[in-house]
Design an enzyme around this catalytic site. Sequence first.
Site, PDB file in Angstrom:
ATOM      1  N   MET A   1       0.797  -1.226   0.000  1.00  2.00           N
ATOM      2  CA  MET A   1       0.000   0.000   0.000  1.00  2.00           C
ATOM      3  C   MET A   1       0.832   1.281   0.000  1.00  2.00           C
ATOM      4  SD  MET A   1       0.130   1.537   3.328  1.00  2.00           S
ATOM      5  CE  MET A   1      -1.474   2.241   3.612  1.00  2.00           C
ATOM      6  N   TYR A   2       2.140   1.213   0.251  1.00  2.22           N
ATOM      7  CA  TYR A   2       2.956   2.423   0.253  1.00  2.22           C
ATOM      8  C   TYR A   2       3.017   3.013  -1.163  1.00  2.22           C
ATOM      9  CZ  TYR A   2       4.730   0.861   4.840  1.00  2.22           C
ATOM     10  OH  TYR A   2       4.855   0.434   6.143  1.00  2.22           O
ATOM     11  N   SER A   3       2.587   4.243  -1.276  1.00  5.04           N
ATOM     12  CA  SER A   3       2.506   4.921  -2.573  1.00  5.04           C
ATOM     13  C   SER A   3       1.704   4.103  -3.582  1.00  5.04           C
ATOM     14  CB  SER A   3       3.906   5.219  -3.137  1.00  5.04           C
ATOM     15  OG  SER A   3       4.543   6.234  -2.394  1.00  5.04           O
ATOM     16  N   ASP A   4       0.726   3.356  -3.066  1.00  9.30           N
ATOM     17  CA  ASP A   4      -0.135   2.522  -3.923  1.00  9.30           C
ATOM     18  C   ASP A   4       0.683   1.594  -4.822  1.00  9.30           C
ATOM     19  OD1 ASP A   4      -2.519   3.622  -2.914  1.00  9.30           O
ATOM     20  OD2 ASP A   4      -2.381   5.315  -4.287  1.00  9.30           O
ATOM     21  N   GLY A   5       1.735   1.033  -4.244  1.00  5.64           N
ATOM     22  CA  GLY A   5       2.554   0.067  -4.980  1.00  5.64           C
ATOM     23  C   GLY A   5       3.828   0.632  -5.564  1.00  5.64           C
TER      24      GLY A   5
END
Length: 325
Positions: free
Chosen positions: A58-62
């Site tokens: 989920m960090y930076s949406d991948g």
Amino acid sequence: MEFTNLGNTGLKVSRLCLGCMTYGTDKWRDWVLNEDQSRPFIKRAIEAGINFFDTANMYSDGVSEEVLGRALRDFANRDQVVIATKVFNPMRPDPNGRGLSRKAILTEIDHSLRRLGTDYVDLYQIHRWDYSAPIEETMEALHDVVKAGKARYIGASSMFAWQFSRSLYVSELRGWTRFVSMQNHYNLIYREEEREMIPLCRERGVGLIPWSPLARGFLAGNRNRNGGETSRAKTDEYAKQMYYQDDDFAVADRLAEVARARGLSNMQIALAWILSKPGITAPIIGASKPHHLEEALAAVSMKLSADEIKKLEQCYRPHRILGHS
């Protein structure tokens, strides 16, 4: 750099783990460094001997996984680094786009591997406890991920000790792969994990890799009661929900006092403290400025006296449970 085993496994990891939530795209959070800004930190970490890198789907949406994967391919030998990522948080708006169901886990591991550009991750972690999925389903799916060769080990992150104990029991009862690590919320300001989770992990041989060892920058000494000076401090609502109590500032003030007496930075003393605690394998550090990484590296070899540790811990007051959601 010093190395140690991750819990009771044979896996050797550096005493610092570089957390990669800071690296990805500022379209996700305005304090996140874009790829060109991120790569020097990953390169420097490798040069300094750090072999342990933590990210999440989920960090930076991948995008964090993509940035980390490309940097490691350029700067390191895949067999010589330990890559950790996580699963649980929403990745799509549909009902199965999040959580720890079998469908979600088996889908998300493949997406993470594609973004990281690798055939396997060394440590696959559940980011939080999923109250909507049976733990038996979750543990069997994680076991199958390991047996498929897509992960070497599995771990967990913030939850109640009874939940983690139940997870270990289920995996041992069924003969499935068990958790070898706990990524928990632990620092000088928040020490509630000392009550149950840390003793449980030490007794069960589970490695502790705490997140936010500097309380999301609060312990760096640049926060005040009216808000912070950094871009992240000004916009990090999650940190404001967890910290900024009067007792928290008392701990930070005491930390600054000990740091001044040693002629060191607050960050170095805070990391030296957490590295001194029994059971701690590797705190997960963030770095958005060069001195963040250099000071963290220097902290690995520092030793605090019993009197310094006592001073650092004197101002602590119990907190409500923070970081499980």
